[in-house]
Design a protein around this motif. Structure first.
Motif, short mmCIF file in Angstrom:
data_model
loop_
_atom_site.label_atom_id
_atom_site.label_comp_id
_atom_site.label_asym_id
_atom_site.label_seq_id
_atom_site.Cartn_x
_atom_site.Cartn_y
_atom_site.Cartn_z
N GLY A 8 33.15 -72.57 16.32
CA GLY A 8 33.30 -72.79 14.90
C GLY A 8 34.01 -74.08 14.57
N MET A 9 34.70 -74.07 13.44
CA MET A 9 35.42 -75.24 12.96
C MET A 9 36.91 -74.92 12.87
SD MET A 9 32.70 -76.97 12.56
CE MET A 9 30.99 -76.41 12.59
N ARG A 10 37.70 -75.98 12.82
CA ARG A 10 39.14 -75.81 12.60
C ARG A 10 39.68 -77.06 11.94
NH1 ARG A 10 43.14 -75.34 17.70
NH2 ARG A 10 41.75 -77.08 18.27
N ALA A 11 40.35 -76.86 10.83
CA ALA A 11 41.02 -77.96 10.14
C ALA A 11 42.53 -77.79 10.34
CB ALA A 11 40.68 -77.96 8.65
N SER A 12 43.12 -78.71 11.06
CA SER A 12 44.58 -78.70 11.23
C SER A 12 45.17 -79.60 10.15
CB SER A 12 44.96 -79.19 12.62
OG SER A 12 44.52 -78.24 13.59
N ILE A 13 45.99 -79.01 9.29
CA ILE A 13 46.47 -79.72 8.10
C ILE A 13 48.00 -79.82 8.16
CG2 ILE A 13 44.50 -79.31 6.63
CD1 ILE A 13 45.82 -76.82 5.53
N TYR A 14 48.47 -80.50 9.18
CA TYR A 14 49.89 -80.69 9.40
C TYR A 14 50.51 -81.55 8.29
CZ TYR A 14 48.68 -79.03 14.09
OH TYR A 14 48.20 -78.29 15.16
N ASN A 15 51.81 -81.74 8.40
CA ASN A 15 52.55 -82.46 7.35
C ASN A 15 51.92 -83.79 6.96
OD1 ASN A 15 54.51 -80.48 7.20
ND2 ASN A 15 55.98 -81.56 8.50
N ALA A 16 51.45 -84.54 7.94
CA ALA A 16 50.97 -85.89 7.68
C ALA A 16 49.54 -85.92 7.14
CB ALA A 16 51.06 -86.74 8.95
N VAL A 17 48.88 -84.76 7.07
CA VAL A 17 47.55 -84.68 6.48
C VAL A 17 47.73 -84.47 4.98
CG1 VAL A 17 45.36 -83.44 6.44
CG2 VAL A 17 46.59 -83.75 8.61
N GLY A 18 47.39 -85.46 4.20
CA GLY A 18 47.66 -85.41 2.77
C GLY A 18 46.76 -84.45 2.02
N GLU A 19 47.16 -84.14 0.79
CA GLU A 19 46.35 -83.28 -0.06
C GLU A 19 44.99 -83.91 -0.36
OE1 GLU A 19 47.06 -80.41 -3.97
OE2 GLU A 19 48.55 -81.95 -3.43
N ASP A 20 44.96 -85.24 -0.39
CA ASP A 20 43.68 -85.92 -0.62
C ASP A 20 42.69 -85.64 0.50
OD1 ASP A 20 45.30 -87.38 1.15
OD2 ASP A 20 44.38 -89.29 0.61
N ALA A 21 43.19 -85.48 1.73
CA ALA A 21 42.33 -85.16 2.85
C ALA A 21 41.72 -83.77 2.68
CB ALA A 21 43.10 -85.24 4.16
N VAL A 22 42.54 -82.82 2.26
CA VAL A 22 42.05 -81.46 2.04
C VAL A 22 41.03 -81.44 0.90
CG1 VAL A 22 42.72 -79.11 1.39
CG2 VAL A 22 44.15 -80.43 2.96
N ASP A 23 41.30 -82.17 -0.16
CA ASP A 23 40.36 -82.25 -1.28
C ASP A 23 39.02 -82.84 -0.82
OD1 ASP A 23 42.24 -81.20 -2.99
OD2 ASP A 23 42.89 -83.16 -3.76
N ALA A 24 39.08 -83.87 0.02
CA ALA A 24 37.85 -84.49 0.53
C ALA A 24 37.06 -83.52 1.41
CB ALA A 24 38.19 -85.76 1.30
N LEU A 25 37.78 -82.75 2.23
CA LEU A 25 37.12 -81.77 3.09
C LEU A 25 36.43 -80.69 2.25
CD1 LEU A 25 36.43 -80.39 5.75
CD2 LEU A 25 38.75 -79.40 5.75
#
Length: 359
Positions: free
Chosen positions: A330-347
């Motif tokens: 499957g997939m996995r998104a690791s969204i640690y501290n340095a992964v910004g909210e803009d990255a999550v929005d783009a995903l």
């Protein structure tokens, strides 16, 4: 240069401002005429970097003087052996809770050095849950209780601290610094740096001082926490550049408002992503809701024949390292501290578009 969004589970994303500062100081650190990684680890400059990093870490986590802070090498996996070597003899008993692949590895290594009681396991649910505390079968005389507060591969996280008479020993590699914790609840906290602390090569151990000095004669000096504490983490040459970068990350975390601010951000990021998954018939997350990790979000597609296409298109869109661990797929998104909210929005936007075109 346009930087991509990095969802790697580790080595993971680092704050861009930290990378830029390291770049600017690469050839000439503070006017010294050379880089920090070219300096002796016993020089005043490097010792000062280590001391500042420790002070900032103590401030971020509220670590009292009752605990030693050790900057070591070998990754968290080396601590799977160091824990029993420092805390238990061959005939002692240690309790472990099995909630995923990293717990299993810690258990297997622990058995090489002491007797292990697996007090609870969620393997029968394919590690999609945390066993309820009332189901745990703890030993009356355990040297310690080991568990993994966040399982990077399966995406399960504890949001509670178990009560136990034995010292709690935790592998916080993938959750440390993502939210406040009460260090006083634990006997030992250890973590590989390559997720929320800094680059690979550095390992953090926070150990209550009354637990030092218990290692037997067979414990190698490099694994003996007392040896490290007695030498201010410089019994041998430490990973100086990784320590320097970790110090920059600690400074960055303070500038963001500390761990309370990071928790608010991390909950918001994870909440958005889980909501997008749950509102879709095309994506699914296998973890029970109350145990869903804030750091690692696994998800599957309704048709796994589309996995390769999803990953290829995600890469082309600058959304990198979304492939799930080989053991679960499957997939996995690791969204640690340095992964910004803009990255999550783009995903999320990409996932919705992909579903619309392929659902």
């Amino acid at each position: 240069m346009t930087r991509c969004y990095n969802f790697c589970a580790g080595p993971a994303a680092l704050p861009q401002v930290v990378l830029e500062k390291a770049r600017d100081e690469m050839l000439d650190w503070h006017g010294a005429g050379l880089s920090i990684m070219e300096m002796s680890h016993r020089s005043p400059e490097v010792v000062g970097v280590a001391q500042r990093a420790e002070a900032d870490l103590r401030e971020l986590l509220g670590i009292s003087d009752d605990y030693a802070v050790l900057f070591l090498q070998g990754g968290a996996s080396t601590q799977f052996a160091a824990v029993p070597l420092n805390l238990a003899g061959e005939n002692d008993l240690a309790d472990y809770v099995n909630t995923g692949q990293w717990s299993k590895k810690a258990i297997a290594e622990g058995r090489r050095f002491t007797r292990v009681n697996v007090a609870a396991s969620s393997e029968d649910s394919n590690f999609s849950t945390i066993p309820p505390r009332e189901s745990w079968q703890l030993s009356a005389d355990a040297a310690y209780l080991h568990y993994t507060p966040n399982e990077t591969i399966g995406g399960v996280e504890y949001f509670w601290v178990p009560e136990a008479s034995a010292p709690l020993v935790v592998d916080m590699s993938s959750t440390i610094l993502s939210r406040p914790v009460n260090v006083a609840d634990y006997g030992v906290i250890y973590a590989g740096a390559q997720k929320n602390i800094g680059p690979a090569g550095l390992t953090l151990v926070i150990v209550r001082r009354d637990l030092l000095g218990r290692a037997g004669d067979k414990c190698p000096a490099m694994l003996n926490w007392q040896t490290a504490a007695d030498n201010d983490s410089m019994y041998n040459t430490p990973p100086t550049f990784a320590l320097y970068l970790a110090g920059l990350v600690f400074e960055w975390l303070k500038e963001q408002g500390g761990l309370a601010a990071m928790e608010r951000l991390n909950r918001r990021k994870a909440g958005k992503l889980y909501a997008a998954i749950d509102s879709s018939a095309f994506y699914a997350n296998p973890v029970e809701v109350q145990s869903r990790s804030l750091m690692n979000v696994p998800f599957t597609l309704a048709d796994d024949a589309l996995d390769k296409q999803f990953l290829a298109e995600a890469d082309a869109a600058g959304l990198l390292n979304l492939k799930g661990h080989r053991s679960v797929g499957g997939m996995r998104a690791s969204i640690y501290n340095a992964v910004g909210e803009d990255a999550v929005d783009a995903l999320i936007a990409f996932m919705q578009d992909f579903e619309q075109r392929n659902g």
